[in-house]
Design a protein around this motif. Structure first.
Motif, PDB file in Angstrom:
ATOM      1  N   SER A  52       0.830  -1.239  -0.036  1.00  0.00           N
ATOM      2  CA  SER A  52      -0.218   0.146   0.025  1.00  0.00           C
ATOM      3  C   SER A  52       0.866   1.175  -0.107  1.00  0.00           C
ATOM      4  O   SER A  52       0.367   2.339  -0.614  1.00  0.00           O
ATOM      5  N   THR A  53       2.071   1.154   0.656  1.00  0.00           N
ATOM      6  CA  THR A  53       2.888   2.459   0.498  1.00  0.00           C
ATOM      7  C   THR A  53       3.586   2.410  -0.840  1.00  0.00           C
ATOM      8  O   THR A  53       3.788   3.780  -1.105  1.00  0.00           O
ATOM      9  N   ALA A  54       3.572   1.495  -1.381  1.00  0.00           N
ATOM     10  CA  ALA A  54       4.125   1.546  -3.111  1.00  0.00           C
ATOM     11  C   ALA A  54       3.151   1.735  -3.961  1.00  0.00           C
ATOM     12  O   ALA A  54       3.430   2.490  -5.266  1.00  0.00           O
ATOM     13  N   MET A  55       2.100   1.671  -3.669  1.00  0.00           N
ATOM     14  CA  MET A  55       0.770   1.576  -4.608  1.00  0.00           C
ATOM     15  C   MET A  55       0.374   3.134  -4.722  1.00  0.00           C
ATOM     16  O   MET A  55       0.080   3.885  -3.675  1.00  0.00           O
ATOM     17  N   ASP A  56      -0.358   3.169  -6.043  1.00  0.00           N
ATOM     18  CA  ASP A  56      -0.875   4.544  -5.982  1.00  0.00           C
ATOM     19  C   ASP A  56      -2.457   4.378  -6.238  1.00  0.00           C
ATOM     20  O   ASP A  56      -2.658   3.499  -7.170  1.00  0.00           O
ATOM     21  N   GLU A  57      -3.402   5.281  -6.328  1.00  0.00           N
ATOM     22  CA  GLU A  57      -4.738   5.207  -6.631  1.00  0.00           C
ATOM     23  C   GLU A  57      -4.961   4.766  -7.968  1.00  0.00           C
ATOM     24  O   GLU A  57      -5.820   3.868  -8.606  1.00  0.00           O
ATOM     25  N   ASP A  58      -4.339   5.509  -8.922  1.00  0.00           N
ATOM     26  CA  ASP A  58      -4.583   5.197 -10.496  1.00  0.00           C
ATOM     27  C   ASP A  58      -4.179   3.735 -10.803  1.00  0.00           C
ATOM     28  O   ASP A  58      -4.998   3.171 -11.505  1.00  0.00           O
ATOM     29  N   ALA A  59      -3.024   3.436 -10.283  1.00  0.00           N
ATOM     30  CA  ALA A  59      -2.688   1.825 -10.632  1.00  0.00           C
ATOM     31  C   ALA A  59      -3.394   0.894 -10.106  1.00  0.00           C
ATOM     32  O   ALA A  59      -3.780  -0.239 -10.595  1.00  0.00           O
ATOM     33  N   ALA A  60      -3.833   1.308  -8.936  1.00  0.00           N
ATOM     34  CA  ALA A  60      -4.664   0.158  -8.141  1.00  0.00           C
ATOM     35  C   ALA A  60      -6.097   0.148  -8.877  1.00  0.00           C
ATOM     36  O   ALA A  60      -6.533  -0.832  -8.904  1.00  0.00           O
ATOM     37  N   SER A  61      -6.651   1.426  -9.407  1.00  0.00           N
ATOM     38  CA  SER A  61      -7.768   1.192  -9.987  1.00  0.00           C
ATOM     39  C   SER A  61      -7.880   0.656 -11.521  1.00  0.00           C
ATOM     40  O   SER A  61      -8.784  -0.243 -11.798  1.00  0.00           O
ATOM     41  N   ASP A  62      -6.600   0.966 -11.816  1.00  0.00           N
ATOM     42  CA  ASP A  62      -6.514  -0.081 -13.325  1.00  0.00           C
ATOM     43  C   ASP A  62      -6.548  -1.423 -13.265  1.00  0.00           C
ATOM     44  O   ASP A  62      -7.151  -2.039 -13.823  1.00  0.00           O
ATOM     45  N   GLU A  63      -5.716  -1.764 -12.221  1.00  0.00           N
ATOM     46  CA  GLU A  63      -5.695  -3.100 -11.916  1.00  0.00           C
ATOM     47  C   GLU A  63      -7.002  -3.854 -11.494  1.00  0.00           C
ATOM     48  O   GLU A  63      -7.332  -4.909 -12.098  1.00  0.00           O
ATOM     49  N   TYR A  64      -7.792  -3.144 -10.665  1.00  0.00           N
ATOM     50  CA  TYR A  64      -9.026  -3.896 -10.196  1.00  0.00           C
ATOM     51  C   TYR A  64      -9.937  -3.925 -11.573  1.00  0.00           C
ATOM     52  O   TYR A  64     -10.600  -5.135 -11.479  1.00  0.00           O
ATOM     53  N   GLU A  65      -9.894  -2.856 -12.185  1.00  0.00           N
ATOM     54  CA  GLU A  65     -10.871  -2.914 -13.529  1.00  0.00           C
ATOM     55  C   GLU A  65     -10.517  -4.229 -14.468  1.00  0.00           C
ATOM     56  O   GLU A  65     -11.294  -4.688 -14.964  1.00  0.00           O
ATOM     57  N   LYS A  66      -9.065  -4.083 -14.699  1.00  0.00           N
ATOM     58  CA  LYS A  66      -8.564  -5.332 -15.522  1.00  0.00           C
ATOM     59  C   LYS A  66      -9.051  -6.676 -14.945  1.00  0.00           C
ATOM     60  O   LYS A  66      -9.180  -7.894 -15.425  1.00  0.00           O
ATOM     61  N   LEU A  67      -8.680  -6.855 -13.641  1.00  0.00           N
ATOM     62  CA  LEU A  67      -8.781  -8.162 -12.755  1.00  0.00           C
ATOM     63  C   LEU A  67     -10.320  -8.695 -12.459  1.00  0.00           C
ATOM     64  O   LEU A  67     -10.400  -9.794 -12.848  1.00  0.00           O
ATOM     65  N   PHE A  68     -11.007  -7.748 -12.009  1.00  0.00           N
ATOM     66  CA  PHE A  68     -12.192  -8.046 -11.484  1.00  0.00           C
ATOM     67  C   PHE A  68     -13.546  -7.664 -12.334  1.00  0.00           C
ATOM     68  O   PHE A  68     -14.478  -8.242 -12.154  1.00  0.00           O
ATOM     69  N   ILE A  69     -13.284  -7.013 -13.563  1.00  0.00           N
ATOM     70  CA  ILE A  69     -14.233  -6.218 -14.110  1.00  0.00           C
ATOM     71  C   ILE A  69     -14.009  -7.018 -15.704  1.00  0.00           C
ATOM     72  O   ILE A  69     -14.667  -7.578 -16.437  1.00  0.00           O
ATOM     73  N   GLY A  70     -13.004  -6.483 -16.116  1.00  0.00           N
ATOM     74  CA  GLY A  70     -12.544  -6.698 -17.623  1.00  0.00           C
ATOM     75  C   GLY A  70     -13.265  -6.308 -18.687  1.00  0.00           C
ATOM     76  O   GLY A  70     -14.367  -5.370 -18.431  1.00  0.00           O
ATOM     77  N   VAL A  71     -13.256  -6.728 -19.862  1.00  0.00           N
ATOM     78  CA  VAL A  71     -14.178  -6.559 -20.992  1.00  0.00           C
ATOM     79  C   VAL A  71     -15.012  -7.552 -21.301  1.00  0.00           C
ATOM     80  O   VAL A  71     -14.437  -8.610 -21.903  1.00  0.00           O
TER      81      VAL A  71
END
Length: 208
Positions: A67-86
């Motif tokens: 969490s110290t190394a992560m930022d909001e935009d990167a987390a949002s992008d990862e969540y979108e690709k991992l749990f929502i996808g296309v």
């Protein structure tokens, strides 16, 4: 005559801590963490333990570091690709999917039946299905500390819900996240979730 006063049941500091972990897991599975949540996790203290190699303290420390190394935009992008996808989510967070291979199957009906028995009513505006892991974690939080007119439940009720609706699928879900090449931050989240819920499972097995 004055109205009767309703007193909340006592909740121990240990149970508050457990409920907070359930709440955190629920929040991280429901949506990507924002910068405030990442900062809050990053600023948290390690778990005090006599065994520095124990799985849960290690997993918690890794989540703090991630969490110290992560930022909001990167987390949002990862969540979108991992749990929502296309079209179809690469990783599904619903118990029915992990237990049957399909959505809206018997595990969901079972959860809904239990929630009705416990007096939980679905919020009409809520789009999350009840067997989503985030929803199951939130129910566990409420069973421990109560809230919104709900009193804390007995250990027996918590155990029954956990064994019936959390235990069968949580490790399958964690494994799916950990194996996904799309997971980075969420690999650490899955490791923490697995470690915490394994401790809960073992505690419920002992506390009979």
């Amino acid at each position: 005559m004055s109205d009767a006063v309703a007193f909340r049941a006592y909740v121990s500091p240990e149970d508050h801590g457990r409920a907070n972990f359930y709440a955190l897991i629920s929040r991280l599975l429901a949506a990507a963490p924002d910068q405030a949540l990442l900062a809050a996790i990053a600023g948290s203290q390690p778990l005090a333990t006599d065994d520095n190699g124990a799985a849960l303290p290690v997993a918690w420390s890794k989540l703090i570091a991630a969490s110290t190394a992560m930022d909001e935009d990167a987390a949002s992008d990862e969540y979108e690709k991992l749990f929502i996808g296309v079209g179809k989510a690469p990783v599904n967070l619903h118990a029915s999917h992990h237990l049957t291979g399909f959505m809206m199957e018997q595990p969901l009906a079972d959860v809904r039946g239990t929630l009705a028995t416990l007096g939980f009513a679905r919020v009409e505006t809520q789009t999350m299905v009840e067997d989503h892991l985030a929803a199951l974690m939130e129910v566990m939080r409420l069973l421990i500390v109560g809230g919104d007119g709900v009193q804390p439940s007995s250990v027996s009720v918590r155990r029954q819900f956990f064994v019936a609706h959390v235990e069968p699928s949580f490790e399958l879900c964690c494994t799916a996240i950990e194996k996904s090449p799309l997971a980075n931050f969420y690999t650490v989240v899955a490791q923490f979730m697995r470690s915490f819920l394994q401790v809960e499972r073992d505690a419920f097995a002992i506390d009979v």
